[in-house]
Design a protein around this motif. Structure first.
Motif, short mmCIF file in Angstrom:
data_model
loop_
_atom_site.label_atom_id
_atom_site.label_comp_id
_atom_site.label_asym_id
_atom_site.label_seq_id
_atom_site.Cartn_x
_atom_site.Cartn_y
_atom_site.Cartn_z
N THR A 1 0.76 -1.13 0.08
CA THR A 1 -0.13 0.14 -0.01
C THR A 1 0.76 1.19 0.00
N VAL A 2 0.90 1.89 -1.01
CA VAL A 2 1.75 3.02 -1.20
C VAL A 2 1.03 4.52 -0.93
N THR A 3 1.52 5.15 -0.23
CA THR A 3 0.97 6.56 0.01
C THR A 3 2.04 7.49 -0.49
N GLU A 4 1.53 8.54 -1.32
CA GLU A 4 2.41 9.47 -1.82
C GLU A 4 2.46 10.84 -1.01
N GLY A 5 3.63 11.16 -0.59
CA GLY A 5 3.84 12.49 0.11
C GLY A 5 4.20 12.35 1.56
N PHE A 6 5.14 12.91 2.02
CA PHE A 6 5.72 12.58 3.34
C PHE A 6 5.11 13.18 4.25
N GLU A 7 3.98 14.20 3.82
CA GLU A 7 2.93 14.83 4.89
C GLU A 7 2.25 13.87 5.40
N ASN A 8 1.89 12.62 4.77
CA ASN A 8 0.99 11.66 5.13
C ASN A 8 1.53 10.50 6.02
N VAL A 9 2.74 10.56 6.49
CA VAL A 9 3.20 9.73 7.13
C VAL A 9 2.49 9.41 8.38
N PRO A 10 2.24 10.23 9.43
CA PRO A 10 1.42 9.94 10.42
C PRO A 10 0.26 9.45 10.13
N LYS A 11 -0.59 9.81 9.10
CA LYS A 11 -1.98 9.37 8.66
C LYS A 11 -2.02 8.07 8.35
N THR A 12 -0.91 7.74 7.53
CA THR A 12 -0.61 6.21 6.99
C THR A 12 -0.21 5.24 8.16
N PHE A 13 0.55 5.69 9.26
CA PHE A 13 0.97 5.04 10.37
C PHE A 13 -0.31 4.56 10.92
N ILE A 14 -1.31 5.64 11.29
CA ILE A 14 -2.44 5.49 12.13
C ILE A 14 -3.38 4.44 11.40
N GLY A 15 -3.32 4.43 10.04
CA GLY A 15 -4.01 3.61 9.34
C GLY A 15 -3.90 2.15 9.43
N LEU A 16 -2.56 1.89 9.93
CA LEU A 16 -2.25 0.46 10.13
C LEU A 16 -3.49 -0.13 11.05
N PHE A 17 -3.53 0.81 12.10
CA PHE A 17 -4.54 0.11 13.42
C PHE A 17 -6.10 0.20 12.96
N GLN A 18 -6.34 0.83 11.73
CA GLN A 18 -7.70 0.90 11.12
C GLN A 18 -7.92 -0.04 9.98
N GLY A 19 -6.92 -0.80 9.89
CA GLY A 19 -6.80 -1.87 8.53
C GLY A 19 -6.83 -1.41 7.26
N GLU A 20 -6.50 -0.19 7.00
CA GLU A 20 -6.35 0.54 5.54
C GLU A 20 -5.52 0.02 4.68
N ASN A 21 -4.44 -0.81 5.30
CA ASN A 21 -3.51 -1.18 4.42
C ASN A 21 -3.67 -2.67 3.79
N MET A 22 -3.23 -2.80 2.72
CA MET A 22 -3.06 -4.32 2.35
C MET A 22 -1.67 -4.59 1.89
N GLY A 23 -1.03 -5.80 2.61
CA GLY A 23 0.33 -5.96 2.54
C GLY A 23 1.35 -5.10 3.28
N LYS A 24 2.45 -4.57 2.91
CA LYS A 24 3.41 -3.90 3.42
C LYS A 24 2.80 -2.20 3.11
N ALA A 25 2.84 -1.29 4.18
CA ALA A 25 2.49 0.05 4.06
C ALA A 25 3.92 0.95 4.04
N VAL A 26 3.85 1.60 2.76
CA VAL A 26 5.28 2.30 2.58
C VAL A 26 4.68 3.69 1.95
N ILE A 27 5.71 4.79 2.38
CA ILE A 27 5.46 6.27 1.72
C ILE A 27 6.44 6.48 0.93
N LYS A 28 5.88 6.98 -0.28
CA LYS A 28 6.84 7.35 -1.30
C LYS A 28 7.09 9.11 -1.17
N TYR A 29 8.55 9.34 -0.87
CA TYR A 29 8.79 10.84 -0.79
C TYR A 29 8.57 11.40 -1.97
#
Length: 398
Positions: free
Chosen positions: A370-398
């Motif tokens: 699960t790729v999220t574009e944009g470093f500003e979204n790091v906390p949001k993507t991290f929190i999403g782990l506990f809400q089941g938002e990712n499939m497979g590995k969650a990474v952020i593309k800078y």
């Protein structure tokens, strides 16, 4: 001077983390001196284990974590400009890596060609310390080195409070082709591959024709476990948390996949596993596990990898954690219930890595990011782990 954008802890999270628990600040990266390099993040990892690290931190600390980064300035001939490394500066855009830090076999490794596999895989399915050998540049045909003391040190660093440095571009989430408490056994991203491999094969020892149950099956570890069990000829009953995740796990060739949020777990197992469950790979714990144990066959095996359902629990002073493993079930069924830390297989580390690479190349093992574009979204993507938002590995593309 290079300016770094850095995510820091503003408030130590209570319960489920919030975006307001973090703040982004700007720091000046120290100048590059003899033997040093300056890197720019390309891929940043977020992982459930970071919740435990945050709980042990204080306001103003950075968030420990790994990233794939590109060398943009170098005074070290071994790491020229344009080369890539895997390192642990945390949630930050730019970092100076000193020549002394580059001697740290855990926090720094050079990365070479992964033969058509995207570099973000070095944070997940093909991640350190297995694929990334210390002190050498690695590729799929590199020199593989992994020692028990090194991996033990890795786990010590991850699960103990050690101050770390931390650190954007607009974008949105995408899913291209291609899971705290002090008793948490959540594993950092780079241990995903062998966590699935050894945690299933050595602890559960599944035999062809047996039934294997896996929860959090759309996650990085769970999806690998499902596929390895299928490769070994097992019947797999998998659970995920949304229709999209169910569809994804089915796309991996898993025939029996259910949404645990809308299905009765016990009723599902009575139908899908009428002869009982031989092996249970547990990433969730809690009520889910309490529902599975009565369906275990005599002499069944349970591999306890994690308990993400409990990671944000807050215990009252003096309150002791409770668990789902009832002795009234375990004893008469003579169940084997075993938790594990993956470093126990240090002496066999490359066995797992080589086999997983082989299965990937043969098309038998697929992985999702699960790729999220944009470093500003790091906390949001991290929190999403506990809400089941990712499939497979969650990474952020800078």
């Amino acid at each position: 001077m290079v300016q770094a954008k850095v995510w820091k802890i503003k408030t130590v999270s209570q319960g489920v983390p919030k975006e307001s628990d973090f703040e982004c600040v700007t720091e000046t990266v120290p100048p590059c001196e003899n033997g040093d390099i300056i890197v720019e993040a390309e891929w940043i990892s977020v992982d459930p284990y970071q919740r435990y690290r945050i709980a042990a931190s204080k306001p103003g600390d950075g968030v420990f974590g790994s990233q794939v980064a590109k060398v943009i300035e170098s005074k070290n001939p071994d790491c020229p400009v344009g080369s890539y490394v895997v390192t642990y500066p945390g949630w930050r855009s730019h970092s100076r890596i000193s020549k002394e830090e580059m001697k740290d076999q855990f926090r720094f490794t050079k990365l070479s060609d992964l033969e058509g596999i995207r570099r973000s895989a070095a944070l997940g399915i093909l991640g350190m310390p297995g694929l990334l050998a210390p002190t050498v540049t690695i590729g799929l045909h590199g020199i593989w080195v992994a020692t028990q003391e090194w991996i033990k040190r890795l786990l010590h660093v991850v699960f103990n409070s050690i101050p770390s440095r931390t650190s954007i571009k607009p974008g949105a989430s995408q899913k291209p082709n291609g899971n705290v408490s002090p008793h948490s056994s959540a594993l950092p991203c780079h241990l995903v591959c062998n966590t699935a491999y050894f945690g299933l094969l050595d602890i559960c020892d599944p035999k062809a024709g047996e039934t294997v149950v896996v929860n959090a099956a759309a996650g990085a570890v769970g999806s690998a476990v499902c596929q390895i069990a299928k490769i070994k000829g097992c019947k797999v009953v998998a659970f995920a948390g949304s229709p999209a995740k169910v569809a994804y796990v089915k796309s991996l060739g898993i025939d029996h996949v259910f949404n645990y949020k809308t299905e009765d777990i016990s009723k599902v197992l009575s139908t899908a596993a009428p002869d009982g469950v031989h092996c249970y790979f547990d990433n969730v714990g809690g009520d889910f596990t309490a529902s599975v144990l009565p369906h275990m066959v005599e002499m069944g095996r349970v591999s306890v990898c994690g308990a993400i359902s409990t990671y944000n629990q807050q215990l009252a002073p003096g309150e002791k954690p409770s668990g789902p493993f009832a002795s009234s079930i375990i004893i008469p069924k003579q169940l084997k219930v075993e938790g594990f830390m993956v470093y126990r297989w240090a002496s066999r580390w490359m066995e797992g890595i080589h086999q997983l690479v082989k299965w990937i190349k043969e098309g038998k093992l697929k992985y999702e990011e699960t790729v999220t574009e944009g470093f500003e979204n790091v906390p949001k993507t991290f929190i999403g782990l506990f809400q089941g938002e990712n499939m497979g590995k969650a990474v952020i593309k800078y």
